[in-house]
Design a protein around this motif. Structure first.
Motif, short mmCIF file in Angstrom:
data_model
loop_
_atom_site.label_atom_id
_atom_site.label_comp_id
_atom_site.label_asym_id
_atom_site.label_seq_id
_atom_site.Cartn_x
_atom_site.Cartn_y
_atom_site.Cartn_z
N CYS A 14 -15.12 -36.98 23.12
CA CYS A 14 -14.37 -37.59 24.05
C CYS A 14 -13.36 -38.81 23.47
O CYS A 14 -12.08 -39.06 23.59
N GLY A 15 -13.94 -39.44 22.57
CA GLY A 15 -13.21 -40.30 21.66
C GLY A 15 -12.23 -39.95 20.92
O GLY A 15 -10.97 -40.42 20.94
N VAL A 16 -12.46 -38.71 20.13
CA VAL A 16 -11.39 -38.00 19.28
C VAL A 16 -10.16 -37.50 20.29
O VAL A 16 -8.99 -37.82 20.01
N GLN A 17 -10.51 -36.87 21.31
CA GLN A 17 -9.72 -36.53 22.18
C GLN A 17 -8.84 -37.46 22.82
O GLN A 17 -7.38 -37.43 23.11
N LEU A 18 -9.32 -38.68 23.16
CA LEU A 18 -8.61 -39.85 23.70
C LEU A 18 -7.62 -40.38 22.79
O LEU A 18 -6.54 -40.76 22.98
N ARG A 19 -8.03 -40.43 21.36
CA ARG A 19 -7.14 -40.84 20.34
C ARG A 19 -5.87 -39.85 20.50
O ARG A 19 -4.83 -40.54 20.10
N HIS A 20 -6.01 -38.47 20.35
CA HIS A 20 -5.13 -37.56 20.19
C HIS A 20 -4.03 -37.85 21.53
O HIS A 20 -2.81 -37.94 21.46
N VAL A 21 -4.61 -38.09 22.90
CA VAL A 21 -3.79 -38.23 23.88
C VAL A 21 -3.06 -39.58 23.86
O VAL A 21 -1.79 -39.57 24.07
N ASN A 22 -3.71 -40.63 23.32
CA ASN A 22 -2.71 -41.78 23.07
C ASN A 22 -1.78 -41.53 22.03
O ASN A 22 -0.66 -42.28 22.13
N ALA A 23 -2.10 -40.93 21.05
CA ALA A 23 -1.04 -40.76 19.89
C ALA A 23 0.13 -39.82 20.68
O ALA A 23 1.48 -40.07 20.37
N ASP A 24 -0.11 -39.01 21.50
CA ASP A 24 0.93 -37.94 22.15
C ASP A 24 1.56 -39.08 23.10
O ASP A 24 2.90 -38.80 23.13
N LEU A 25 1.05 -39.81 23.87
CA LEU A 25 1.69 -40.77 24.61
C LEU A 25 2.60 -41.54 23.97
O LEU A 25 3.97 -41.86 24.18
N ARG A 26 2.24 -42.21 22.80
CA ARG A 26 3.24 -42.94 21.74
C ARG A 26 4.19 -42.23 21.26
O ARG A 26 5.49 -42.56 21.23
N ALA A 27 4.06 -40.93 21.22
CA ALA A 27 5.28 -40.09 20.42
C ALA A 27 6.16 -39.85 21.58
O ALA A 27 7.30 -39.62 21.36
N LEU A 28 5.61 -39.74 22.84
CA LEU A 28 6.56 -39.74 24.10
C LEU A 28 7.65 -40.89 24.13
O LEU A 28 8.77 -40.83 24.51
N ARG A 29 7.04 -42.09 24.18
CA ARG A 29 7.54 -43.39 24.22
C ARG A 29 8.53 -43.42 23.11
O ARG A 29 9.93 -43.95 23.17
N HIS A 30 8.16 -43.04 21.99
CA HIS A 30 8.90 -43.06 20.69
C HIS A 30 9.15 -42.01 19.91
O HIS A 30 8.61 -41.57 18.92
#
Length: 224
Positions: free
Chosen positions: A65-81
């Motif tokens: 869950c921690g690894v997947q959460l990190r990936h999701v947060n990275a995808d959200l940052r990529a959408l913002r920038h």
């Protein structure tokens, strides 16, 4: 926008799952340590082994869950920038355009959510699709002006003494602010319409804000 909402839902899900499995894992490990380190006055080897066994069951799930959460947060940052497309201007880190891009992205998300809710209302045919199309066109135009401002900012260090550079920066910044203000007016009209149960003036305000944003986008393109 839909993908961003899906990512946010996944983030909330993984955050909940991480807490759900991480807390028991730590509790089971503490229970085992208490048996082996003497913290428990009546140590129980079977209880210690049971704690380790349970921790081995819940721990990998927590890590996943921690690894997947990190990936999701990275995808959200990529959408913002998002990375720059070929030919697209990438603003410098010190550029004022970063804030303008963030404000525009936030405005797009807010308007998309409002229009999705209004689409279920009994409004005159074409009201919501027209507003959505006008907003998309305006956002594209605003981004073009932001790209132009980023180019001028990059050239600024090489022409600090040229008064035309300061004038160009001021003019472009003003155009961006006008575009964002027009976009914000459409958001306000959509929010007011959503808050009203039934009023004849609500749709008119949204239509008026849509027409104003269309005219504003056209004017911004003409000034380019």
């Amino acid at each position: 926008m839909k993908y961003r909402r899906q990512l946010r839902r996944r983030r909330a899900l993984f955050q909940f799952a991480l807490a759900l499995f991480l807390i028991p894992t730590l509790a089971f490990l503490f229970m085992a340590m208490a048996q082996w380190t003497g913290l428990d006055p009546n140590p129980d080897t079977e209880a210690a082994l049971g704690g380790v066994f349970l921790a081995l069951m819940t721990g990998p799930v927590a890590v996943f869950c921690g690894v997947q959460l990190r990936h999701v947060n990275a995808d959200l940052r990529a959408l913002r920038h998002p990375p720059a497309a070929p030919g697209q201007v990438t603003p410098a880190q010190w550029s004022h355009t970063q804030e303008s891009l963030r404000r525009l992205a936030d405005a797009e998300t807010a308007l998309d959510d409002l229009l999705n809710l209004l689409a279920a209302r009994d409004l005159p045919s074409g009201t919501v699709p027209t507003a959505r199309a006008a907003a998309t066109d305006a956002a594209t135009t605003i981004r073009l002006v932001i790209d132009e401002l980023a180019l001028v900012e990059r050239a600024l260090p090489y022409a600090m003494d040229d008064p035309r550079m300061a004038s160009a920066l001021e003019r472009l910044t003003e155009r961006i602010e006008k575009g964002l203000a027009g976009y914000g007016a459409l958001i306000a009209a959509a929010g007011q319409l959503l808050a009203e149960t039934s009023t004849p003036t609500g749709p008119d305000q949204l239509i008026e804000a849509t027409d104003h944003l269309k005219a504003l986008a056209y004017a911004l393109r003409e000034l380019a």
